[in-house]
Design an enzyme around this catalytic site. Structure first.
Site, PDB file in Angstrom:
ATOM      1  N   GLY A  13      64.065  83.409  83.795  1.00 40.69           N
ATOM      2  CA  GLY A  13      64.514  82.023  83.967  1.00 40.69           C
ATOM      3  C   GLY A  13      63.474  80.984  83.619  1.00 40.69           C
ATOM      4  N   ASP A  64      69.148  88.234  77.574  1.00 43.58           N
ATOM      5  CA  ASP A  64      70.345  87.464  77.911  1.00 43.58           C
ATOM      6  C   ASP A  64      71.037  88.256  79.018  1.00 43.58           C
ATOM      7  OD1 ASP A  64      72.948  86.523  78.131  1.00 43.58           O
ATOM      8  OD2 ASP A  64      73.058  85.992  76.009  1.00 43.58           O
ATOM      9  N   ALA A  95      76.323  76.782  83.292  1.00 43.75           N
ATOM     10  CA  ALA A  95      77.748  76.440  83.209  1.00 43.75           C
ATOM     11  C   ALA A  95      77.882  75.437  82.071  1.00 43.75           C
ATOM     12  CB  ALA A  95      78.249  75.817  84.511  1.00 43.75           C
ATOM     13  N   TYR A 155      78.986  69.045  90.824  1.00 44.83           N
ATOM     14  CA  TYR A 155      78.380  70.381  90.790  1.00 44.83           C
ATOM     15  C   TYR A 155      79.463  71.453  90.566  1.00 44.83           C
ATOM     16  CZ  TYR A 155      74.616  73.728  91.778  1.00 44.83           C
ATOM     17  OH  TYR A 155      73.663  74.724  91.684  1.00 44.83           O
ATOM     18  N   LYS A 162      77.297  79.525  93.054  1.00 44.47           N
ATOM     19  CA  LYS A 162      76.169  79.678  93.984  1.00 44.47           C
ATOM     20  C   LYS A 162      76.633  80.284  95.312  1.00 44.47           C
ATOM     21  CE  LYS A 162      72.643  77.989  91.586  1.00 44.47           C
ATOM     22  NZ  LYS A 162      71.731  78.956  90.930  1.00 44.47           N
ATOM     23  N   THR A 193      65.045  69.414  85.891  1.00 46.72           N
ATOM     24  CA  THR A 193      64.768  70.492  84.937  1.00 46.72           C
ATOM     25  C   THR A 193      65.819  70.438  83.832  1.00 46.72           C
ATOM     26  OG1 THR A 193      66.212  72.010  86.113  1.00 46.72           O
ATOM     27  CG2 THR A 193      63.909  72.005  86.791  1.00 46.72           C
TER      28      THR A 193
HETATM   29  N1  LIG Z   1      66.804  72.048  89.263  1.00 43.18           N
HETATM   30  C1  LIG Z   1      67.444  71.967  90.417  1.00 43.18           C
HETATM   31  O1  LIG Z   1      67.723  70.891  90.936  1.00 43.18           O
HETATM   32  C2  LIG Z   1      67.836  73.242  91.134  1.00 43.18           C
HETATM   33  C3  LIG Z   1      68.120  73.183  92.512  1.00 43.18           C
HETATM   34  C4  LIG Z   1      68.491  74.354  93.171  1.00 43.18           C
HETATM   35  C5  LIG Z   1      68.588  75.537  92.461  1.00 43.18           C
HETATM   36  N2  LIG Z   1      68.309  75.562  91.115  1.00 43.18           N
HETATM   37  C6  LIG Z   1      68.406  76.834  90.416  1.00 43.18           C
HETATM   38  O2  LIG Z   1      67.133  77.242  89.962  1.00 43.18           O
HETATM   39  C7  LIG Z   1      67.302  78.164  88.891  1.00 43.18           C
HETATM   40  C8  LIG Z   1      66.376  77.765  87.754  1.00 43.18           C
HETATM   41  O3  LIG Z   1      66.843  76.573  87.148  1.00 43.18           O
HETATM   42  P1  LIG Z   1      65.892  75.342  86.756  1.00 43.18           P
HETATM   43  O4  LIG Z   1      66.410  74.157  87.470  1.00 43.18           O
HETATM   44  O5  LIG Z   1      64.482  75.735  86.880  1.00 43.18           O
HETATM   45  O6  LIG Z   1      66.278  75.078  85.228  1.00 43.18           O
HETATM   46  P2  LIG Z   1      65.763  75.723  83.850  1.00 43.18           P
HETATM   47  O7  LIG Z   1      66.672  75.173  82.814  1.00 43.18           O
HETATM   48  O8  LIG Z   1      64.319  75.509  83.679  1.00 43.18           O
HETATM   49  O9  LIG Z   1      66.036  77.276  84.060  1.00 43.18           O
HETATM   50  C9  LIG Z   1      67.309  77.873  83.904  1.00 43.18           C
HETATM   51  C10 LIG Z   1      67.062  79.168  83.167  1.00 43.18           C
HETATM   52  O10 LIG Z   1      68.273  79.920  83.048  1.00 43.18           O
HETATM   53  C11 LIG Z   1      68.158  80.620  81.835  1.00 43.18           C
HETATM   54  N3  LIG Z   1      69.447  81.126  81.381  1.00 43.18           N
HETATM   55  C12 LIG Z   1      70.591  80.438  81.147  1.00 43.18           C
HETATM   56  N4  LIG Z   1      71.521  81.283  80.652  1.00 43.18           N
HETATM   57  C13 LIG Z   1      70.955  82.523  80.594  1.00 43.18           C
HETATM   58  C14 LIG Z   1      71.391  83.809  80.173  1.00 43.18           C
HETATM   59  N5  LIG Z   1      72.641  84.015  79.709  1.00 43.18           N
HETATM   60  N6  LIG Z   1      70.523  84.850  80.249  1.00 43.18           N
HETATM   61  C15 LIG Z   1      69.264  84.674  80.721  1.00 43.18           C
HETATM   62  N7  LIG Z   1      68.784  83.483  81.131  1.00 43.18           N
HETATM   63  C16 LIG Z   1      69.626  82.424  81.060  1.00 43.18           C
HETATM   64  C17 LIG Z   1      67.592  79.591  80.883  1.00 43.18           C
HETATM   65  O11 LIG Z   1      67.046  80.216  79.728  1.00 43.18           O
HETATM   66  C18 LIG Z   1      66.523  78.947  81.746  1.00 43.18           C
HETATM   67  O12 LIG Z   1      65.296  79.610  81.580  1.00 43.18           O
HETATM   68  C19 LIG Z   1      68.783  78.134  88.554  1.00 43.18           C
HETATM   69  O13 LIG Z   1      69.432  79.209  89.212  1.00 43.18           O
HETATM   70  C20 LIG Z   1      69.243  76.828  89.162  1.00 43.18           C
HETATM   71  O14 LIG Z   1      70.623  76.808  89.449  1.00 43.18           O
HETATM   72  C21 LIG Z   1      67.932  74.442  90.459  1.00 43.18           C
END
Ligand SMILES: NC(=O)c1ccc[n+]([C@@H]2O[C@H](COP(=O)([O-])OP(=O)(O)OC[C@H]3O[C@@H](n4cnc5c(N)ncnc54)[C@H](O)[C@@H]3O)[C@@H](O)[C@H]2O)c1
Length: 260
Positions: A13, A64, A95, A155, A162, A193
């Site tokens: 991720g 992936d 999504a 959301y 989630k 992000t």
């Molecule tokens: N940013 C926020 O506000 C927040 C809050 C709570 C939870 N989250 C969660 O934290 C996690 C990380 O997200 P983030 O905010 O750091 O954003 P980010 O965009 O930096 O990371 C999301 C990651 O998901 C990966 N991804 C998407 N589709 C994929 C696939 N098919 N196969 C493999 N990887 C895939 C992307 O390559 C990316 O690295 C997510 O689960 C997100 O829902 C984020």
């Protein structure tokens, strides 16, 4: 002595230096962990590789999470590089942008299934494929958001995904607990992000959050990284099946305080 000395594992991720995965990677690395990373596609590889290399990563592989073949190949490489792993961090979600605005009732079947597959099922798919690589005492961690439990405007389908992810944490924790393998989630407050950019109105949600949260501020990837470090370390050896909020207290509020 670092809290993660001698521990090896995978982080999925990482997209760039604003990713929550990067905050987690830095905290685990600081305490002595050896970390392997994954990426999706060449564009992200260009960003991920230098970050991973800056932490001395020996494993940087494509994965992936929708592909069982790529997951299997990742686990094979992991076995060759690390033997067993002590932690597995799942920081992956997706999504379609079209589904992340307006009414939830407009969610399409295809959009629902895609969000569920990438954001919820992938944790189970990874744990299944990593099963015989997981060391006793291993820690598995995923990332959730309060939208799993309460309605957050726009959301939508990601909240439903989630909720499924959090329930997966409970079931996986029950399955793996007898082997002393722990499974937890961090429910993080909103952080700007790449993934968050896709959610309509995120900027104003981010701003309003800091006004309501008891600590009167937003959370950072460093905050989440430190909490992840705790959950992945032996300090958390009796914690499993837990969804731990790292949200400056936002989730306990009913109505905003009227102190200003
Ligand atoms: N940013 C926020 O506000 C927040 C809050 C709570 C939870 N989250 C969660 O934290 C996690 C990380 O997200 P983030 O905010 O750091 O954003 P980010 O965009 O930096 O990371 C999301 C990651 O998901 C990966 N991804 C998407 N589709 C994929 C696939 N098919 N196969 C493999 N990887 C895939 C992307 O390559 C990316 O690295 C997510 O689960 C997100 O829902 C984020």
């Amino acid at each position: 002595m670092g809290l993660m000395d001698g521990k090896k594992g995978l982080i999925l991720g990482l997209a760039n230096d604003r990713s929550i995965a990067w905050g987690i990677a830095q905290a685990l690395h600081r305490e002595g962990a050896e970390i392997g990373f994954t990426y999706v596609g060449e564009a992200l590889e260009r960003r991920v590789r230098p970050l991973a290399e800056s932490l001395g990563a020996k494993l940087i592989e494509p994965c992936d999470v929708n592909s069982d073949e790529q997951i299997a190949a990742l686990m094979e490489r992991t076995r060759e590089t690390f033997g067993q792993i002590d932690f597995l961090i799942h920081a992956v979600a997706f999504a379609n942008k079209d589904e992340l605005n307006g009414l939830y009732t407009r969610t399409t079947r295809a959009g629902f299934l895609l969000a569920m597959e990438v954001s919820a099922y992938s944790l189970t798919a990874l744990v299944k494929a990593a099963d015989d690589l997981l060391a006793p005492n291993a820690s598995i961690l995923t990332l959730s958001y309060h939208g799993a439990r309460k309605v957050m405007a726009n959301y939508n389908v990601m909240g439903v995904a989630k909720a499924a992810l959090e329930a997966s944490v409970y079931y996986l924790a029950a399955d793996l607990g007898p082997r002393n393998i722990r499974v937890n989630a961090i429910s993080a407050g909103p952080i700007r992000t790449l993934a968050a950019n896709g959610i309509a109105g995120f900027r104003s949600l981010h701003r309003a959050f800091a006004e309501v949260a008891p600590l009167r501020r937003n959370v950072t990837i460093e905050d989440v990284g430190n909490a992840a470090l705790f959950l992945c370390s032996d300090l958390a050896s009796s914690i499993t099946g837990e969804v731990m909020y790292v949200d400056a207290g936002f989730n306990v509020m009913g109505a905003p305080s009227s102190d200003e």
